[in-house]
Structures are given as C-alpha cells and as structure tokens.
Design a protein around this motif. Structure first.
Motif, short mmCIF file in Angstrom:
data_model
loop_
_atom_site.label_atom_id
_atom_site.label_comp_id
_atom_site.label_asym_id
_atom_site.label_seq_id
_atom_site.Cartn_x
_atom_site.Cartn_y
_atom_site.Cartn_z
N SER A 33 47.47 41.25 47.10
CA SER A 33 47.06 42.64 47.01
C SER A 33 47.37 43.12 45.59
N THR A 34 46.78 44.24 45.22
CA THR A 34 47.01 44.73 43.86
C THR A 34 47.96 45.91 43.85
N GLY A 35 48.79 46.01 44.86
CA GLY A 35 49.75 47.09 44.90
C GLY A 35 50.78 46.77 45.96
N ASP A 36 51.58 47.76 46.32
CA ASP A 36 52.61 47.50 47.32
C ASP A 36 52.18 47.99 48.70
N GLN A 37 50.84 48.14 48.89
CA GLN A 37 50.39 48.68 50.18
C GLN A 37 50.50 47.68 51.31
N GLN A 38 50.61 46.37 50.96
CA GLN A 38 50.69 45.39 52.05
C GLN A 38 52.14 45.13 52.39
N GLN A 91 40.06 45.36 48.65
CA GLN A 91 40.73 44.06 48.48
C GLN A 91 39.85 42.92 49.00
N ASP A 121 47.60 51.30 41.69
CA ASP A 121 48.94 51.29 41.10
C ASP A 121 48.89 50.64 39.73
#
Lengths: 477, 308
Positions: free
Chosen positions: A472-477, B55, B90
């Motif tokens: 993922s490209t953030g901490d959402q997962q 995603q 982010d």
C-alpha cells in the motif's frame, strides 16, 4: 603519529564515500537504489557514527589491550583484536542497515509507492545489497589501513613480514584407495574375521584402523611424514627463509608436563627434539629438503626423558598437530584477502537481512539475523553434523521405504548446514594474526559459497516474496 | 464515445485474516469506467473503498473478484506502470533526500532518458515553485511543499493517466488554485485524470464526471453538471437592482407563478479574496522561505518525448 594516521583514515573514509556517491549517480534503477541506501545510512548518521567508532576503536585498542608494539607477539595480539573489532562493527552495521531500510520502507508505504515504477521489484533487493556492500567497503578500507599502520609503527623494523603456509602430512588423509587396498590384504590374511563382514561394515572398520595407524607412533618405532608442496607454493616461497616443522604431540594418559624425545631425520639431515605433551614445538628444516614433490621426513619416538615414565605411544590428535610451515606471501597480502572474506560474510548477512525483512518488521528481523550470527560464530554450523566417522552405525531400518524420504530430507539439510559451515571456515582473522598465509583459493571458495551461492539464494527468495506481496502507499492497511 | 482508460467490472476486495477468514469487505462489486481525456472524481466518506480501488488500479493490491483493466492492460504490468503517474495521499518520500534528488530518483526508476532527465527535473521544480527549496531535505518541507514535490514526481515521466489522491490536501489556497489549473491544463493536453478528494467544491470545479462510493458500492455516477442540476430551479446573476425595482421583479415573478427561494447580494469567494491579498503582497516585494508561486506546465508534458 597514530592520531595523524587516524585522521588520514577518516579523510579517506570521507573521500571513498564521495566517490561511491558519484558512482551511484550514473546508471539505471540498480544504481539509483544503491545510492538511496548509501544516502540513507549517511544522512541518518549510521555510517558516520559507525565509521568514527570503528576508527576510534582501532586507535585506542593498543591502549586498552596494554600491548607493547615493539614486541612481535603483542603486535599479533593487536592484529587479532583489531580484526575482531572490524568484523564486529561491520557485521552489526550491515545487519542494522539492511533490516531497517526495507522494513521501514514497507511500513511507511514507500515501498508500495516506489514499486509503481517500471521494473523495480527485480532490482529492489540487489540494489540495496550492492549499496550495503559499498558502505561496507567504505568502512573496511580505511579501518584495515589504520590497523596496518598501527602494527607497522615506525619504531619497529617489522615492516611487512612474510607469512607461512601450513601443510599437513599426506599420511593423515585416508583415501578410498587406501581402504580398498587395506581390505584386500586383510581379507586374504584373516578371511574369518574380515571376510564375514558386510562391505560397508568392513570399510568402516578399515577406515577406523587406518586413521589410528596414521596418527600414532608406538614407542621405539618410527613413522614417515610426507608433505606435498604444490608448484605454486615452491615458486612463491623465498629460498632465504627456512622451512619449519611445527608439531604438537599427544602422549595419552601421561601428565601434560611430560617431555619426550623424538628423532626427526631426512635425506641428509637428522636432529633430536624434546617435545612436551600437548605443547607445540617448532623445528627449522633446511630449505634444501624441499625437493620437487615436497618434503619427506621420518619421525622416531625414543620415549620419555624421565626413564621412570613409560609412554607407550605418541600420537597426533588432528591434522594440525603436525604441519610443515612453508614461507609464502606477506602479512599485508594475507590481511587483504582476509578482509575480502570478511566482505563476503557481510554480503551474506546483508542478503539474509534483506530477505528476512521482506516479511518481518525491523526488531524481529534483526533478532533473527542476530541469532543466526550467534549460531554461526559459535561454530554451530560446523559442529552440527559430524562427518561420517568410524563409529557410525548402520541402522537396519534404513532400508525401509518410509525412512527413505526422511533420510533424503536429512541429507539435504546436512548438505545445507555443511555449506553454511563455510561461514566459520572463512573466518581467517586468526590465521592472519598467527602469521599464516591466506590463499586466493580460500577467498574464491568463501566468496563463491557465501557471497555467491547463499547471498544469491537469499536475494532470489526475498525478491520472490516481495513480488508476491500486496503493498500500500500509506498506513491505511 | 472516447476510448476507456480504466474499466472496472464487478470488483470485489475482501481482506482476510491469517486464517483466511474474511476480515473486511472493502469493495462489493463496483463498476467504473473512466474515458480518455476526462477528469474523473472518485468520492466517498472515509472507509468507503476509494483508496482500495486506487491501490487495485495501481496493481499494489490484487482483486478478490472482478475484472480490472487500466490503459488496456492488467494493473501492475510494466507497460501500465510506464504510463501512470500517481500522487499518494500520504507523504511517502524519503525524508533524507532533497527535493531535487527525489525527482531524479523517480525519473531514474521510471527509466526517463538521461539526456532529458535534468531538464525535466528543473522544469518541474520551477512549475511547483520549489526551485529555491530544491536542495533542502524533504523531511524539512512543510506538508504543502511535500504535496508539491508529490505532484512533480507524478508528472516526471509524462504519464497518460494521472491518479491524484487528495491532491489539494495540505496546500494553501494558492497551491489549491494552481493544482486545479494544472489539472485543467493536463486535461487540455489529452491526459486522463482520476481524483479522489474530500473537498467537494474542488472536485465539483474540476471534474467532468464523478462516482460516489459508500460501503464498498457505487451509489451514484455521472457527469457533474447532470447530477448536480435541479430540474425545477434556475439562477440569474445580474447587476444589483434598486429596492423598488426588486419589488417589481418579485411581483412579476409571482404573477408568472415562479417561486423565489432566496435573493442575495453577489459576493467574492474567500479563495479569490485570499489570492488577491497574496498577489498584492508579492507585488510589493515580500520574500518567503516557503514555496514560491509556481509556473505553468512544462512543455514535455503531453509532448512526444519518449520516456525511455
């Protein structure tokens, strides 16, 4: 003077880093990823702090150890501790560097973001691996040079002394041909005793007998020792330097203070030597004894010096108990090759750390690699599986088909552990500090197994794991 | 009808736990079509499945069920990656790299040829107004500056499809205005843009079509003008009438059976007022350490230059 050398080493460290940084600015994805790792460890202060620690450690080592650099044996102590310090810092830095970089990139989403660029998953791990190797090289070169200057202080005439190549006696290696020949004779001599045994059992017994025979000299008798000296060794060994026979005999149950007399003779050479139980003694052998094939000596056991003590036989515990030391190479060269082997070990740890951190977070990955290092440095791999020796019993259930799969797996595992044992064998720091020659063959073998085979395997596994994962490209997962 | 750039059909995404038991059903059979050259908005409250959809479109996550095609290829393929630019929500950039180094890194990883890399990096830094701060580490950048470098990296390889996740998040009104202008300019150059944002006014202003997600399903979809238009209402903007004239107008409208809901004085938007104030300060020569006014889109975007 040592301060000046340390400052020069620090400057060299900085120059090398700049060069590495420049190199990484050219080329494609692979170089770019390597460059990012180097920038990361430099700007996050891991590299400068470890570099300063490494050089400062070498600088203060003589003071901590309290060694007198005028004394050759104490300089060897400094050399041993110095190499140990370099190895320790390099391995720890490699482990921290490689475990932290990938796990942090994964947790922050940076890895997912960057993997959107074409072709990246293939280069990700090799790029980081090359970057870590570059960082290691930047630390290793100035540290090794500083250690050499510490040892070769101007007050001494030590210079760059010659090293020696230890050669074991031919008699110690029992070949298949020896076993077959021995069996042939024994079966003819006593068919009732030897002829009844199965072939495998007979071979085990024969090998065991030959091993014992090759390593012992009964009281009043003698044994021959043939040392085969290769052509390359004969060409390189300097004629001015004498050959040395280094022996460490064992005398069974006799007290370790017991002294025995042995007679060593060659073609036109004969000398008597007093040896102590379990202690190493050295004897200079004239250079003329080195003939085309090598050196041939006869060793006769004359008995204990103390007439009241009876020592039935004298024997050699292992191959290192009797060695011919042939002058070959220099300390500088051996240190260089030894450091290359250290680099190969670092390359393996780097690959392992990267592969482990593809599926574990930084603390757990570091802990796992740390456990590996403890197992490896403790000789866990080498000692885990003993070679098939004379005592090996054949299990009758081995023929059962249900056992065959398990045995196959066990054999595979044994091969892996044996191959990993190269880790222990590629540690040549002690060899260098003992003034022994480290050969290019050792570098090639250690480098190809650790930095080639195992590091390559770890990188391939890591790359496959990485490409199979969701990101993922953030901490959402 | 234009060619489809993104086609999603019956897309499901189920996140499972270690024992493979369903943990979260993030997407429940969504259908989506984004056409070439349009600006498409993906809207929805938190946890509605926007980020998961993106995603999957990027190939970072694998769909549990359904068909996904991006630029005619499977998501995550190398061809696809070459033609997609992405701005994440982010800030995921290396904090220890400078802005210029980060752009060079992205260009190298995107296989932009060496001969045009330097030029592109400088043009994009100029565009996002970070030329003066280009040699500062990204860790020292403000959030808005990080968004700007994010926009620059998304465009470095001249992509055909640009996915912007909350593009105006953290930007000052000048930055917001500029981003909206860049998005319009990119559209004019034939790029397809997919945007997600919580700032509905921005989406309304720039998007041609939107899709509203809730609970992992598409709740509404269509052209912005069509879905926001009241069928039974109208709006005139005129010069301000005198009070007496206004009464007459009201009476006239009542006589015609037209219901008047509200009559207001026309006002300037706060965004316009803000831009006016900053422009005035800039003209007076005030200096700033932060991001500067950016420029227009560089020429290479939408041009024929190869990305290597």
């Amino acid at each position: 003077m040592p301060w000046f050398a340390a400052l020069a080493a620090l400057f060299l460290f900085w120059i090398l880093l700049r060069i590495l940084d420049r190199i990484c600015r050219f080329g494609g994805s692979l170089n770019a990823i390597s460059g990012v790792l180097i920038a990361e460890v430099w700007r996050r202060k891991l590299l400068p702090v470890s570099g300063i620690l490494l050089l400062a450690g070498i600088l203060v080592l003589p003071w901590i150890l309290g060694v007198d650099l005028a004394d050759a044996s104490e300089r060897r102590t400094l050399l041993q501790y110095g190499q140990g310090w370099i190895g320790f810092v390099l391995l720890v830095v490699t482990m921290v560097m490689c475990c932290s970089t990938l796990s942090e990139e994964k947790s922050s989403g940076r890895l997912g973001f960057l993997s959107l660029r074409p072709g990246l998953p293939i280069w990700w791990l090799p790029g980081k691996w090359l970057g870590s190797l570059g960082s290691n090289l930047v630390l290793l070169i100035p540290a090794s040079l500083l250690l050499l200057t510490q040892i070769q202080n101007p007050g001494s005439d030590w210079g760059n002394p010659a090293t020696v190549l230890p050669i074991s006696a031919q008699q110690f290696s029992v070949t298949e041909e020896d076993v077959d020949l021995f069996l042939l004779l024994k079966v003819e001599e006593s068919p009732l005793e030897w002829g009844q045994l199965s072939e495998a059992d007979a071979k085990i017994r024969a090998r065991s007998y030959l091993h014992r025979q090759a390593r012992s000299i009964p009281l009043g008798s003698s044994a021959y020792l043939d040392f085969k000296v290769g052509d390359d060794v004969r060409e390189e060994s300097t004629s001015e330097e004498a050959l040395v026979l280094s022996i460490r005999p064992a005398m069974g149950r006799a007290h370790r203070s017991q002294i025995a007399r042995i007679l060593i003779s060659g073609e036109d050479f004969e000398t008597e030597l007093l040896v102590t139980n379990g202690q190493r003694s050295e004897l200079k052998i004239p250079q003329r004894m080195l003939l085309d094939g090598g050196v041939a000596l006869e060793v006769a056991f004359l008995g204990a010096v103390d007439e009241e003590v009876r020592i039935p036989s004298l024997y050699w515990i292992d191959e290192e108990a009797v060695q011919l030391l042939v002058p070959m190479g220099t300390l500088g060269g051996s240190l260089l090759r030894s450091q290359l082997l250290l680099l190969a070990r670092c390359a393996f740890v780097a690959a392992l750390s990267l592969a482990v951190s593809t599926f574990l977070g930084f603390p757990v990955a570091t802990l796992l690699v740390f456990c590996f290092l403890i197992a490896a440095t403790g000789g866990g791999f080498v000692g885990a599986f003993e070679e098939e020796g004379p005592q090996t019993m054949v299990d009758p259930r081995q023929e059962a088909s249900s056992r065959q799969v398990i045995d196959l797996l066990a054999q595979g595992g044994e091969r892996i552990v044996r191959s990993l044992g190269e880790w222990e064998e590629s540690s040549t720091a002690e060899q260098v500090s003992a003034g022994q020659f480290v050969s290019w063959n050792q570098v090639w073998r250690g480098g190809s197994i650790l930095a080639g085979l195992w590091a390559g395997f770890a990188l391939i596994v890591g790359t496959i794991l990485l490409s199979r994962q969701e990101h993922s490209t953030g901490d959402q997962q | 009808m234009s060619e489809s750039v993104i086609e999603v059909e019956g897309l499901w995404k189920i996140f499972r736990d270690f024992w493979l038991r369903p943990r979260v059903r993030a997407l429940k059979g969504i259908d989506l079509t984004v056409r070439q050259g349009e600006i498409f908005g993906l809207l929805g409250p938190n946890g509605s499945g926007k980020s998961t959809t993106i995603q999957i479109l990027l190939g970072l996550q694998f769909p549990s069920r359904g068909k996904v095609s991006v630029l005619g290829k499977a998501p995550g393929s190398t061809d696809c990656k070459r033609r997609i630019g992405y701005l994440p929500e982010d800030s995921v950039f290396y904090p220890f790299l400078t802005g210029r180094e980060m752009l060079h890194l992205c260009a190298r990883l995107s296989q932009v040829e060496n001969r045009c890399r330097e030029e592109r990096v400088e043009q994009l830094l100029e565009m996002v107004g970070l030329k003066a701060a280009a040699d500062r580490e990204i860790g020292d950048y403000s959030k808005g500056m990080q968004r700007r470098i994010g926009v620059a990296q998304a465009l470095i390889h001249d992509p055909d499809l640009i996915i912007l996740d909350e593009p105006t998040n953290g930007l000052d009104p000048i930055g917001v205005r500029q981003v909206k202008d860049w998005i319009q300019s990119l559209k004019e150059r034939g790029k397809t843009i997919l945007i997600t944002s919580h700032l509905l006014a921005d989406v309304e202003e720039v998007c041609d079509r939107v899709s509203i997600l809730y609970g992992g399903k598409v709740q509404d979809e269509g052209a912005v003008k069509e879905i926001l238009e009241f069928d039974d209402r109208a709006q005139w903007i005129t010069s301000k009438p005198e009070a007496e004239d206004q009464k007459e107008i009201d009476q006239f409208l009542e006589g015609k059976g037209v219901e008047v809901y509200s009559v207001d004085s026309s006002r300037m938007s706060l965004e316009d007022k803000f831009l006016e104030a900053v422009e005035a300060a800039r003209n007076e020569g005030e200096e700033t350490e932060g991001a500067e006014y950016g420029g227009r889109l560089p020429e290479f975007l939408g041009g024929d230059e190869s990305t290597g």
